[in-house]
Scaffold this active site. Structure first.
Site, PDB file in Angstrom:
ATOM      1  N   ALA A   7       0.812  -1.256  -0.019  1.00 26.40           N
ATOM      2  CA  ALA A   7      -0.024  -0.024   0.082  1.00 26.40           C
ATOM      3  C   ALA A   7       0.721   1.299   0.081  1.00 26.40           C
ATOM      4  O   ALA A   7       0.581   2.289   0.386  1.00 26.40           O
ATOM      5  CB  ALA A   7      -0.939   0.068   1.258  1.00 26.40           C
ATOM      6  N   GLY A   9       2.284   2.679  -2.869  1.00 26.88           N
ATOM      7  CA  GLY A   9       2.377   3.314  -3.938  1.00 26.88           C
ATOM      8  C   GLY A   9       1.974   4.708  -4.061  1.00 26.88           C
ATOM      9  O   GLY A   9       1.306   5.070  -3.390  1.00 26.88           O
ATOM     10  N   ARG A  13      -1.616   7.833 -10.982  1.00 23.16           N
ATOM     11  CA  ARG A  13      -2.687   8.031 -12.088  1.00 23.16           C
ATOM     12  C   ARG A  13      -3.973   8.355 -11.453  1.00 23.16           C
ATOM     13  O   ARG A  13      -4.843   8.567 -12.218  1.00 23.16           O
ATOM     14  CB  ARG A  13      -2.701   6.645 -12.829  1.00 23.16           C
ATOM     15  CG  ARG A  13      -1.640   6.048 -13.625  1.00 23.16           C
ATOM     16  CD  ARG A  13      -1.534   4.761 -13.805  1.00 23.16           C
ATOM     17  NE  ARG A  13      -0.970   3.971 -12.784  1.00 23.16           N
ATOM     18  CZ  ARG A  13      -0.775   2.709 -12.813  1.00 23.16           C
ATOM     19  NH1 ARG A  13      -1.018   1.832 -13.949  1.00 23.16           N
ATOM     20  NH2 ARG A  13      -0.096   2.083 -11.664  1.00 23.16           N
ATOM     21  N   TYR A 368     -37.538  25.053  13.341  1.00 25.80           N
ATOM     22  CA  TYR A 368     -36.205  24.550  13.710  1.00 25.80           C
ATOM     23  C   TYR A 368     -36.492  24.051  15.219  1.00 25.80           C
ATOM     24  O   TYR A 368     -36.793  24.843  15.959  1.00 25.80           O
ATOM     25  CB  TYR A 368     -35.049  25.488  13.847  1.00 25.80           C
ATOM     26  CG  TYR A 368     -33.786  24.977  14.371  1.00 25.80           C
ATOM     27  CD1 TYR A 368     -33.083  23.929  14.029  1.00 25.80           C
ATOM     28  CD2 TYR A 368     -33.265  25.664  15.812  1.00 25.80           C
ATOM     29  CE1 TYR A 368     -32.178  23.534  14.494  1.00 25.80           C
ATOM     30  CE2 TYR A 368     -32.457  25.185  16.264  1.00 25.80           C
ATOM     31  CZ  TYR A 368     -31.706  24.110  15.714  1.00 25.80           C
ATOM     32  OH  TYR A 368     -30.734  23.237  16.312  1.00 25.80           O
ATOM     33  N   ASN A 388     -31.872  27.658  20.820  1.00 24.79           N
ATOM     34  CA  ASN A 388     -31.234  26.605  21.806  1.00 24.79           C
ATOM     35  C   ASN A 388     -29.752  27.507  22.052  1.00 24.79           C
ATOM     36  O   ASN A 388     -29.140  26.868  22.858  1.00 24.79           O
ATOM     37  CB  ASN A 388     -31.094  25.428  21.122  1.00 24.79           C
ATOM     38  CG  ASN A 388     -30.317  25.120  19.727  1.00 24.79           C
ATOM     39  OD1 ASN A 388     -30.434  26.294  19.112  1.00 24.79           O
ATOM     40  ND2 ASN A 388     -30.105  24.196  19.431  1.00 24.79           N
TER      41      ASN A 388
HETATM   42  C1  UD1 Z   1       0.730  -4.715 -10.562  1.00 28.36           C
HETATM   43  C2  UD1 Z   1       1.267  -5.777 -11.343  1.00 28.36           C
HETATM   44  C3  UD1 Z   1       0.507  -6.376 -12.438  1.00 28.36           C
HETATM   45  C4  UD1 Z   1      -1.037  -6.646 -11.972  1.00 28.36           C
HETATM   46  C5  UD1 Z   1      -1.572  -5.397 -11.434  1.00 28.36           C
HETATM   47  C6  UD1 Z   1      -2.871  -5.613 -10.703  1.00 28.36           C
HETATM   48  C7  UD1 Z   1       3.698  -5.913 -10.679  1.00 28.36           C
HETATM   49  C8  UD1 Z   1       5.033  -5.527 -11.029  1.00 28.36           C
HETATM   50  N1  UD1 Z   1       2.477  -5.634 -11.480  1.00 28.36           N
HETATM   51  O1  UD1 Z   1       0.621  -3.679 -11.622  1.00 28.36           O
HETATM   52  O2  UD1 Z   1       1.032  -7.465 -12.902  1.00 28.36           O
HETATM   53  O3  UD1 Z   1      -1.590  -7.081 -13.222  1.00 28.36           O
HETATM   54  O4  UD1 Z   1      -0.763  -5.030 -10.215  1.00 28.36           O
HETATM   55  O5  UD1 Z   1      -3.655  -4.894 -10.215  1.00 28.36           O
HETATM   56  O6  UD1 Z   1       3.342  -6.290  -9.409  1.00 28.36           O
HETATM   57  N2  UD1 Z   1       3.259  -0.609  -4.262  1.00 28.36           N
HETATM   58  C9  UD1 Z   1       4.043  -0.410  -3.394  1.00 28.36           C
HETATM   59  N3  UD1 Z   1       5.316  -0.051  -3.600  1.00 28.36           N
HETATM   60  C10 UD1 Z   1       5.635   0.103  -4.716  1.00 28.36           C
HETATM   61  C11 UD1 Z   1       5.014  -0.077  -5.780  1.00 28.36           C
HETATM   62  C12 UD1 Z   1       3.818  -0.316  -5.450  1.00 28.36           C
HETATM   63  O7  UD1 Z   1       3.532  -0.586  -2.110  1.00 28.36           O
HETATM   64  O8  UD1 Z   1       7.037   0.508  -4.749  1.00 28.36           O
HETATM   65  C13 UD1 Z   1       1.628  -1.145  -4.111  1.00 28.36           C
HETATM   66  C14 UD1 Z   1       0.676   0.006  -4.575  1.00 28.36           C
HETATM   67  O9  UD1 Z   1       0.340   0.786  -3.624  1.00 28.36           O
HETATM   68  C15 UD1 Z   1      -0.380  -0.907  -4.958  1.00 28.36           C
HETATM   69  C16 UD1 Z   1       0.218  -2.086  -5.317  1.00 28.36           C
HETATM   70  O10 UD1 Z   1       1.664  -2.188  -4.577  1.00 28.36           O
HETATM   71  O11 UD1 Z   1      -1.363  -1.128  -3.905  1.00 28.36           O
HETATM   72  C17 UD1 Z   1       0.390  -2.293  -6.870  1.00 28.36           C
HETATM   73  O12 UD1 Z   1       1.268  -1.407  -7.363  1.00 28.36           O
HETATM   74  P1  UD1 Z   1       0.719  -0.540  -8.964  1.00 28.36           P
HETATM   75  O13 UD1 Z   1       1.683   0.572  -9.071  1.00 28.36           O
HETATM   76  O14 UD1 Z   1      -0.626  -0.085  -9.001  1.00 28.36           O
HETATM   77  O15 UD1 Z   1       0.973  -1.800  -9.762  1.00 28.36           O
HETATM   78  P2  UD1 Z   1       0.183  -1.985 -11.160  1.00 28.36           P
HETATM   79  O16 UD1 Z   1       0.688  -1.122 -12.245  1.00 28.36           O
HETATM   80  O17 UD1 Z   1      -1.221  -2.116 -10.891  1.00 28.36           O
HETATM   81 MG    MG Z   2      -2.465  -1.245  -9.466  1.00 30.94          MG
END
Ligand code: UD1
Ligand code: MG
Length: 457
Positions: A7, A9, A13, A368, A388
């Site tokens: 969690a 990331g 986007r 009221y 009030n």
């Molecule tokens: C990822 C998968 C992809 C899959 C997709 C499904 C990889 C490389 N790719 O891509 O194959 O189809 O999910 O939804 O795993 N996160 C971290 N630290 C980081 C990067 C990400 O904690 O350094 C967490 C993000 O918060 C997120 C999850 O990992 O909850 C997935 O990351 P995200 O960047 O959304 O990966 P996708 O591009 O969706």
């Molecule tokens: Mg994702």
């Protein structure tokens, strides 16, 4: 079995200041939905990797799960999903050979306990277990490469995929269970030789294949493992989730005039013959008793509505306990602390707050009613205001039974009107009215004979 939830990331986007995993589906942050599923499995430990917006994320999760003993892992730089799991490694127990580590994504919120159980069951000391789906729109997801035997040989990310690989519609959900004793070696061998220059967790599938460890894929419905990376995906998943709730209510016998125009952001339970008109939002914990009807454009939050009560169009109700056979609205505002006795009537443009109102009492228009305790069968006239607030403190107004408050009166709290008290219209009542008395508190009318109207100069 231990769970690692990713969690950290950026959620680039999403174009939002809010960390991605805190965006909501059905009124609940996505990360909490993932935690719900994780907690339901009773794992040995739950590790959550956080980074961007860590403080806010931890606060919200700890509030929802104060005693889950979540191990928070900070990933300072978001170098990829593989790197994120690697950051969690030092905290993992990984004791027994048959232990597994279940990886969940904070942005894949609708995963269910039963599916996760299947993923765990398919993981063993010599087997990786992966959750995949056949996507109608595979764009953006990792593609599943299977060998001739049908085993998963690798996962290729969208940006690294060849045109031919992009045509594969089986995609990675991100969810997998990995034999604990194998995990470290594979994570340490990850590199950044890919289009995004990240450590991909998905690369361990090819490593497992090379080590002759089988990867077994469980294929599920795409909406269960739908990942949210942008606002369109968030909106799509929200609609899917809402349609699911609407269908459950329909199956239970609730009449929904348009199932696509109901939003439930919490838990709702309904009695028999409940009817809900269009554009209704139900939030928090809502209970609708037998025969309740909810008109168009109503919002009901954390409230109980008794049998046979009619909520008319445009009404907003929060934190209230509403009795039976009551009519509320159209366009009424029932605020927290309101308790309505059976058979009450609250009409248009009436606002109540912290008001306990007895059986059969009516406030039909424009009033009221704040900080009040009102008896049975009272009548609150149009334009009555319970004053009030004195500018510093709140005070209470008390009415006995059968009290009549004439139109456009103000009751200046603290004040008590005893049983059968009667307030003349247009009064400002600032002292108590004894039982059965009439209170007239307004300037006496005088009529000026032969009055000449002003003329325009
Ligand atoms: C990822 C998968 C992809 C899959 C997709 C499904 C990889 C490389 N790719 O891509 O194959 O189809 O999910 O939804 O795993 N996160 C971290 N630290 C980081 C990067 C990400 O904690 O350094 C967490 C993000 O918060 C997120 C999850 O990992 O909850 C997935 O990351 P995200 O960047 O959304 O990966 P996708 O591009 O969706
Ligand atoms: Mg994702």
């Amino acid at each position: 079995m231990e769970v690692v939830i990713l969690a950290a990331g950026k959620g680039t986007r999403m174009h939002s200041a809010l960390p991605k995993v805190l965006h909501q589906i059905g009124g609940r942050p996505m990360l909490l939905r993932v935690l719900d599923a994780a907690v339901s499995l009773s794992p040995d430990a739950i590790h959550v990797v956080v980074g961007v917006g860590a403080e806010q994320t931890i606060a919200i999760a700890e509030e929802a799960y104060p005693s889950a003993g979540i191990n928070w892992v900070t990933q300072k730089e978001q170098l990829g999903t593989g790197h994120a799991v690697r950051e969690a490694l030092p905290g993992l127990k990984q004791s027994d050979a048959d232990n597994s580590v279940l990886i969940l994504f904070g942005d894949v919120p609708l995963i269910t306990r039963s599916t996760l159980q299947r993923v765990i069951d398919h993981c063993g000391p010599e087997q990786v277990s992966l959750l995949t789906t056949r996507a109608s729109l595979p764009e953006g997801f990792g593609r599943i490469i299977r060998n001739r035997d049908g085993d998963v040989a690798a996962i290729v990310e969208e940006l690294d995929a060849s045109p031919e690989q992009k045509r594969i519609n089986e995609v990675n959900s991100g969810i997998m269970a990995i034999p604990a004793l194998r995990l470290r070696a594979w994570l340490e061998a990850l590199d950044t030789g890919n289009d995004q220059g990240e450590y991909y967790l998905t690369d361990i599938v090819a490593m497992a294949h090379a080590d002759e460890v089988r990867t077994r894929a469980t294929v599920v419905e795409e909406t269960e493992v739908f990942g949210v990376n942008n606002k369109s995906q968030l909106a799509f998943l929200e609609r899917h989730y809402q349609m699911g709730i609407a269908n459950t209510l329909l199956k239970q016998g609730v009449t929904l005039l348009d199932p696509a125009r109901l939003d439930v952001r919490g838990d709702v339970d309904c009695g028999r013959d409940v009817q809900i008109d269009v554009n209704v939002v139900l939030e928090g914990q809502v209970h609708l008793g037998d025969g309740v009807t909810v008109g168009a454009n109503c919002v009901i939050k954390d409230s109980t509505i008794g049998e046979g009560t009619k909520i008319l169009a445009g009404t907003h109700i929060e934190g209230a306990e509403i009795g039976k056979q009551i009519s509320i609205g159209p366009i009424a505002r029932i605020r927290p602390g309101t308790v309505l006795g059976d058979g009450c009537k609250i009409g248009n443009f009436v606002e109540t707050k912290n008001a306990v109102i007895g059986e059969g009492t009516k406030a039909n228009h424009l009033a009221y009613i704040g900080d009040a305790v009102i008896g049975d069968d009272c009548n609150i006239g149009a334009g009555a205001v319970f004053c009030n607030y004195d500018g510093a403190n709140k005070h209470q107004t008390r009415l006995g039974n059968h009290v009549f408050v004439g139109s456009n009166s103000v009751l200046i709290a603290p004040v008590t009107l005893e049983d059968n008290a009667f307030v003349a219209a247009g009064s400002s009542v600032s002292s108590d009215v004894p039982a059965g008395s009439l209170a007239v508190a307004r300037v006496k009318q005088r009529n000026v004979k032969g009055w000449k109207r002003p003329r325009k100069k």
